[in-house]
Design a protein around this motif. Sequence first.
Motif, PDB file in Angstrom:
ATOM      1  N   ASP A 200       0.834  -1.219   0.000  1.00 20.53           N
ATOM      2  CA  ASP A 200       0.000   0.000   0.000  1.00 20.53           C
ATOM      3  C   ASP A 200       0.864   1.262   0.000  1.00 20.53           C
ATOM      4  OD1 ASP A 200      -2.178  -1.698   0.185  1.00 20.53           O
ATOM      5  OD2 ASP A 200      -2.216  -1.624   2.381  1.00 20.53           O
ATOM      6  N   GLY A 201       1.955   1.247  -0.761  1.00 17.02           N
ATOM      7  CA  GLY A 201       2.760   2.460  -0.920  1.00 17.02           C
ATOM      8  C   GLY A 201       3.662   2.785   0.253  1.00 17.02           C
ATOM      9  N   ALA A 202       3.832   1.858   1.210  1.00 17.14           N
ATOM     10  CA  ALA A 202       4.703   2.141   2.361  1.00 17.14           C
ATOM     11  C   ALA A 202       5.573   0.930   2.687  1.00 17.14           C
ATOM     12  CB  ALA A 202       3.870   2.531   3.578  1.00 17.14           C
ATOM     13  N   LEU A 203       6.707   1.226   3.313  1.00 19.31           N
ATOM     14  CA  LEU A 203       7.620   0.154   3.743  1.00 19.31           C
ATOM     15  C   LEU A 203       7.378  -0.141   5.221  1.00 19.31           C
ATOM     16  CD1 LEU A 203      11.167   0.941   2.309  1.00 19.31           C
ATOM     17  CD2 LEU A 203       9.924  -1.220   2.095  1.00 19.31           C
ATOM     18  N   ARG A 217      19.302  -1.443   8.106  1.00 16.05           N
ATOM     19  CA  ARG A 217      17.888  -1.080   8.366  1.00 16.05           C
ATOM     20  C   ARG A 217      17.756   0.442   8.415  1.00 16.05           C
ATOM     21  NH1 ARG A 217      15.014  -0.159  13.228  1.00 16.05           N
ATOM     22  NH2 ARG A 217      12.886  -1.016  13.314  1.00 16.05           N
ATOM     23  N   ASP A 218      18.666   1.088   9.155  1.00 19.42           N
ATOM     24  CA  ASP A 218      18.643   2.556   9.229  1.00 19.42           C
ATOM     25  C   ASP A 218      18.923   3.185   7.874  1.00 19.42           C
ATOM     26  OD1 ASP A 218      18.005   2.692  11.840  1.00 19.42           O
ATOM     27  OD2 ASP A 218      20.051   3.016  12.571  1.00 19.42           O
ATOM     28  N   THR A 219      19.824   2.545   7.112  1.00 17.90           N
ATOM     29  CA  THR A 219      20.154   3.082   5.787  1.00 17.90           C
ATOM     30  C   THR A 219      18.940   2.976   4.865  1.00 17.90           C
ATOM     31  OG1 THR A 219      22.417   2.344   6.172  1.00 17.90           O
ATOM     32  CG2 THR A 219      21.872   2.977   3.925  1.00 17.90           C
ATOM     33  N   VAL A 220      18.178   1.888   5.006  1.00 23.15           N
ATOM     34  CA  VAL A 220      16.942   1.754   4.210  1.00 23.15           C
ATOM     35  C   VAL A 220      15.975   2.881   4.580  1.00 23.15           C
ATOM     36  CG1 VAL A 220      14.892   0.309   3.778  1.00 23.15           C
ATOM     37  CG2 VAL A 220      17.169  -0.738   3.832  1.00 23.15           C
ATOM     38  N   PHE A 221      15.845   3.176   5.875  1.00 24.01           N
ATOM     39  CA  PHE A 221      14.995   4.311   6.305  1.00 24.01           C
ATOM     40  C   PHE A 221      15.471   5.607   5.635  1.00 24.01           C
ATOM     41  CE2 PHE A 221      14.055   2.132  10.628  1.00 24.01           C
ATOM     42  CZ  PHE A 221      12.871   1.604  10.143  1.00 24.01           C
ATOM     43  N   GLU A 222      16.798   5.789   5.661  1.00 21.78           N
ATOM     44  CA  GLU A 222      17.374   7.026   5.113  1.00 21.78           C
ATOM     45  C   GLU A 222      17.074   7.146   3.609  1.00 21.78           C
ATOM     46  OE1 GLU A 222      21.628   7.301   5.853  1.00 21.78           O
ATOM     47  OE2 GLU A 222      21.824   8.811   4.281  1.00 21.78           O
ATOM     48  N   ILE A 223      17.277   6.042   2.884  1.00 25.62           N
ATOM     49  CA  ILE A 223      17.034   6.059   1.433  1.00 25.62           C
ATOM     50  C   ILE A 223      15.542   6.276   1.165  1.00 25.62           C
ATOM     51  CG2 ILE A 223      17.084   4.651  -0.672  1.00 25.62           C
ATOM     52  CD1 ILE A 223      19.587   3.233   0.528  1.00 25.62           C
ATOM     53  N   ALA A 224      14.707   5.568   1.930  1.00 28.81           N
ATOM     54  CA  ALA A 224      13.249   5.680   1.716  1.00 28.81           C
ATOM     55  C   ALA A 224      12.794   7.119   1.915  1.00 28.81           C
ATOM     56  CB  ALA A 224      12.512   4.734   2.663  1.00 28.81           C
ATOM     57  N   GLU A 225      13.346   7.774   2.927  1.00 31.68           N
ATOM     58  CA  GLU A 225      12.948   9.156   3.180  1.00 31.68           C
ATOM     59  C   GLU A 225      13.298  10.042   1.977  1.00 31.68           C
ATOM     60  OE1 GLU A 225      14.376  10.827   6.863  1.00 31.68           O
ATOM     61  OE2 GLU A 225      13.451  12.744   6.335  1.00 31.68           O
ATOM     62  N   PRO A 230       7.083   6.350   2.431  1.00 30.78           N
ATOM     63  CA  PRO A 230       6.819   6.333   3.882  1.00 30.78           C
ATOM     64  C   PRO A 230       7.288   5.014   4.512  1.00 30.78           C
ATOM     65  CG  PRO A 230       4.792   6.691   2.600  1.00 30.78           C
ATOM     66  CD  PRO A 230       5.871   6.347   1.632  1.00 30.78           C
ATOM     67  N   THR A 231       7.784   5.085   5.740  1.00 28.36           N
ATOM     68  CA  THR A 231       8.224   3.867   6.440  1.00 28.36           C
ATOM     69  C   THR A 231       7.488   3.760   7.771  1.00 28.36           C
ATOM     70  OG1 THR A 231      10.054   5.131   7.366  1.00 28.36           O
ATOM     71  CG2 THR A 231      10.569   3.736   5.495  1.00 28.36           C
ATOM     72  N   ARG A 232       7.199   2.534   8.147  1.00 28.67           N
ATOM     73  CA  ARG A 232       6.526   2.321   9.444  1.00 28.67           C
ATOM     74  C   ARG A 232       7.124   1.111  10.140  1.00 28.67           C
ATOM     75  NH1 ARG A 232       0.541   3.057   7.558  1.00 28.67           N
ATOM     76  NH2 ARG A 232       0.061   1.575   9.205  1.00 28.67           N
TER      77      ARG A 232
END
Length: 300
Positions: A200-203, A217-225, A230-232
């Motif tokens: 649904d458009g979010a990680l 994991r943090d790097t994925v958050f950084e790239i996603a941003e 959106p990340t949850r």
Amino acid sequence: MSPEKEWIAYVNGEYVPQSEAKVSIFDHGFLYGDGVFDTWCTWNGYVFHLDRHIDRLYRSIHAFQMDMPLTKAQFRKVVIKVVETNGAKNQYLKAIVSRGVGPRPLLSPIGCKTTVVVFSRPYLRLVEPGQEDKMIKAKITSLRRTPAQCLDPKAKNLNYANLVLAKIEAMNAGADEAILLDIEGFVNEAPGYNVFAYRDGALFTPLAENILLGVTRDTVFEIAEKEGIPTRAERLIPYDLYTADEVFLCSTAGGIVPVGEIDGRKIGDGKAGPIAKKINQRYLEMLEKGVHGTKYRTKE
Ligand code: PLP
């Protein structure tokens, strides 16, 4: 590998050829899994997130109440010396800090002298550039992840039998990799990886409560941003993975690894999805350009 080119390791204050690097059979890391470690990767002559991994290692050491003979600054110099001496642009680097050897009785932690080992090996990529379509099959194992009430996975410790046995269970069932649930049945992590699902458009990724807090994991958050995805972090159940558009695993050692099948169910269309591909591409670019990297002298 010719002897003069043999890679070195640091063992308790000395730099030695890896074939001569030894620790005692009485080391509590070997006897009881009583120790911690951390793993870095170097790429294109940069150590990725050098200090972040050092900080995590020192937190693990503190959680295990071990005496560390080196300050962070001294330890940092050791790491740089190991990667510079070994000289390759792309390395897999590992540090192990165990409670070491103590006087009798064997199990007692009192009087132990901490063992510190640092070594590196040529980096082996699970997903080589150009192989981004490579998919793995995963199995959600019956074996559950050790709960934090017993041994907190946030301290990256030597007790990997739980994860290794889960991997064996997965491989016995014809899968490549295991995904473990926590003791309550929520998705936890994989042997050596954190888990992400895209829907649904979010990680989505499991909460930071009972997992190793991966640097990737943090790097994925950084790239996603940066990419506006959106990340949850929340509790996930197997259904969330089965019905996701994409699932991927991530770690320093393996990078971004798309999962095409879980427990015999295709994930999405069973092929590496656009989100995993994009994140992998951005991640490789970061490594290549030395983003969050510490430069060292290479011999290549
Ligand atoms: N979870 C576990 C159990 C791990 O062992 C690892 C890495 O070794 C990870 C997650 C991923 O952590 P990182 O991204 O820092 O490599």
